[in-house]
Design an enzyme around this catalytic site. Structure first.
Site, PDB file in Angstrom:
ATOM      1  N   GLU A  90     110.064   5.018 -45.623  1.00 19.27           N
ATOM      2  CA  GLU A  90     110.824   4.075 -46.444  1.00 19.27           C
ATOM      3  C   GLU A  90     110.988   4.594 -47.869  1.00 19.27           C
ATOM      4  O   GLU A  90     110.119   5.278 -48.394  1.00 19.27           O
ATOM      5  CB  GLU A  90     110.096   2.731 -46.512  1.00 19.27           C
ATOM      6  CG  GLU A  90     110.016   2.036 -45.178  1.00 19.27           C
ATOM      7  CD  GLU A  90     109.248   0.724 -45.255  1.00 19.27           C
ATOM      8  OE1 GLU A  90     109.135   0.070 -44.215  1.00 19.27           O
ATOM      9  OE2 GLU A  90     108.770   0.358 -46.345  1.00 19.27           O
ATOM     10  N   CYS A 325     105.276  -2.440 -48.327  1.00 21.24           N
ATOM     11  CA  CYS A 325     105.282  -1.059 -47.832  1.00 21.24           C
ATOM     12  C   CYS A 325     105.074  -1.027 -46.319  1.00 21.24           C
ATOM     13  O   CYS A 325     104.122  -1.578 -45.801  1.00 21.24           O
ATOM     14  CB  CYS A 325     104.155  -0.314 -48.543  1.00 21.24           C
ATOM     15  SG  CYS A 325     103.916   1.336 -47.963  1.00 21.24           S
TER      16      CYS A 325
END
Ligand code: SF4
Length: 348
Positions: A90, A325
């Site tokens: 990501e 996250c």
């Protein structure tokens, strides 16, 4: 699928094709969109390199492909970064021309409040894959001025690749060095290495608590170093570089949000070159962690400010788009198990 090369390995291959340092610099500038891929005039590429240009261009451009999710809540975009071998990490485009990028696929630290930590480490990112997240992000947002290595992964566990990527972003891409921020849970190897790097980034320490035993439980595979020692190393580096140390503190209601703990933090950083960034935890599926109330967070910030310490609540970017996250990636992997995603559908 061949393994992804480090930037230094690309450079070695370019040199074997006859490239001089000026050619290599030009190739990197072309990848960054700052120069044409074609050689010109006195900087003409050697024939062998010229012949390989389409292959080189295609290999570099395929290092990171994005699937973009816009946030409705803030000026943030969460980016699912597809890597050449099908793995994904990501990145997040943040407000104020900032970008957060990943350094590993997964992470071995195993923080109890982090989705990435739950899956462990899958593989290292090459330095080219780390830099490629920045390069690809500039195609979406050309005016990125700040890069934080605070996404998936622990930079000190992939130190050589992180050093190369930081050097590329600071030296070749030309970002101000203090605008590159390496975030760590604290590791001797990183503390020892940073002062020797040619590009010295700013440092963020993910501290989360001043209680050693609590920290060992929350960050279960972090090195067994005391909060006092971690702060000492971080603050010493900050004072050497003249960039303030960023102390990151994920707020977990009832666990590390007492005035007593924050007072201890204030004692440890008083008079030093540091700022405290609180981040309210983004609860993940199956986790019992909760965010403290907004009023309580504001009281903690006021408490620190009254003691002369710069403290902020960092925007936990894009809460509405699996902002914690690892959550976007986890969602993607679970969907992919049911219906494999087609690369053609991914935005660049
Ligand atoms: S919070 Fe950071 S260091 Fe901790 S497990 Fe997640 S990615 Fe790793």
């Amino acid at each position: 699928m061949p393994r992804s090369l480090h930037l230094s390995e690309f450079e070695r291959d370019f040199a074997e094709l006859g490239a001089k340092p000026t050619h290599i610099r030009r190739l990197w500038r072309a990848w960054l969109g700052l120069a044409s891929w074609q050689s010109q005039g006195h900087a003409s590429y050697p024939k062998a390199l010229q012949e390989k240009l389409p292959e080189i261009q295609s290999q570099l451009e395929s290092l990171a492909r994005f699937n973009v999710k816009e946030s409705r809540q803030a000026e943030s975009s969460k980016l699912l970064v597809m890597l050449p071998d099908g793995a994904c990490v990501e990145a997040v485009l943040l407000p104020r021309q900032a970008l957060c990028i990943s350094t590993q696929v997964g992470c071995a630290v195993g923080c109890a409040f982090c989705m990435t930590g739950k899956g462990g480490l899958e593989r290292q990112l090459s330095s080219a894959e780390i830099a490629a997240q920045y390069v690809a992000a500039t195609r979406i947002k050309p005016d990125i001025k700040k890069v934080v290595l605070m996404g998936m992964g622990e930079p000190s566990h992939n130190l050589a690749a992180v050093e190369e990527a930081v050097e590329f972003i600071g030296d070749v891409a030309g970002l101000a060095h203090k605008q590159i921020v390496v975030s760590t849970v604290g590791d001797e190897r990183l503390f020892d290495a940073l002062p020797t790097w040619s590009v010295k980034p700013a440092l963020a320490l993910s501290l989360h608590t001043t209680d050693f035993e609590k920290r060992q439980k929350l960050l279960k595979n972090a090195p067994a170093l005391t909060p006092e020692y971690l702060l000492q190393r971080t603050l010493d580096y900050a004072e050497q570089t003249k960039y303030p140390a960023q102390i990151e503190w994920t707020l977990l209601a009832g666990i590390n949000d007492t005035f007593q703990e924050v007072e201890r933090l204030a004692e440890l950083v008083a008079g030093r070159y540091a700022m405290v960034n609180f981040i309210a935890v983004n609860p993940t599926e199956g986790s019992d962690f909760k965010r403290p109330s907004q009023d309580h967070i504001e009281d903690l910030i006021t408490f620190l400010r009254r003691k002369g310490i710069v403290a902020t609540l960092r925007d936990s970017a894009a809460q509405d788009i699996e902002g914690g996250c690892g959550q976007l990636r986890a969602r993607h992997l679970s969907a992919a198990r049911e219906a494999p995603i087609s690369l053609e559908k991914l935005d660049r």
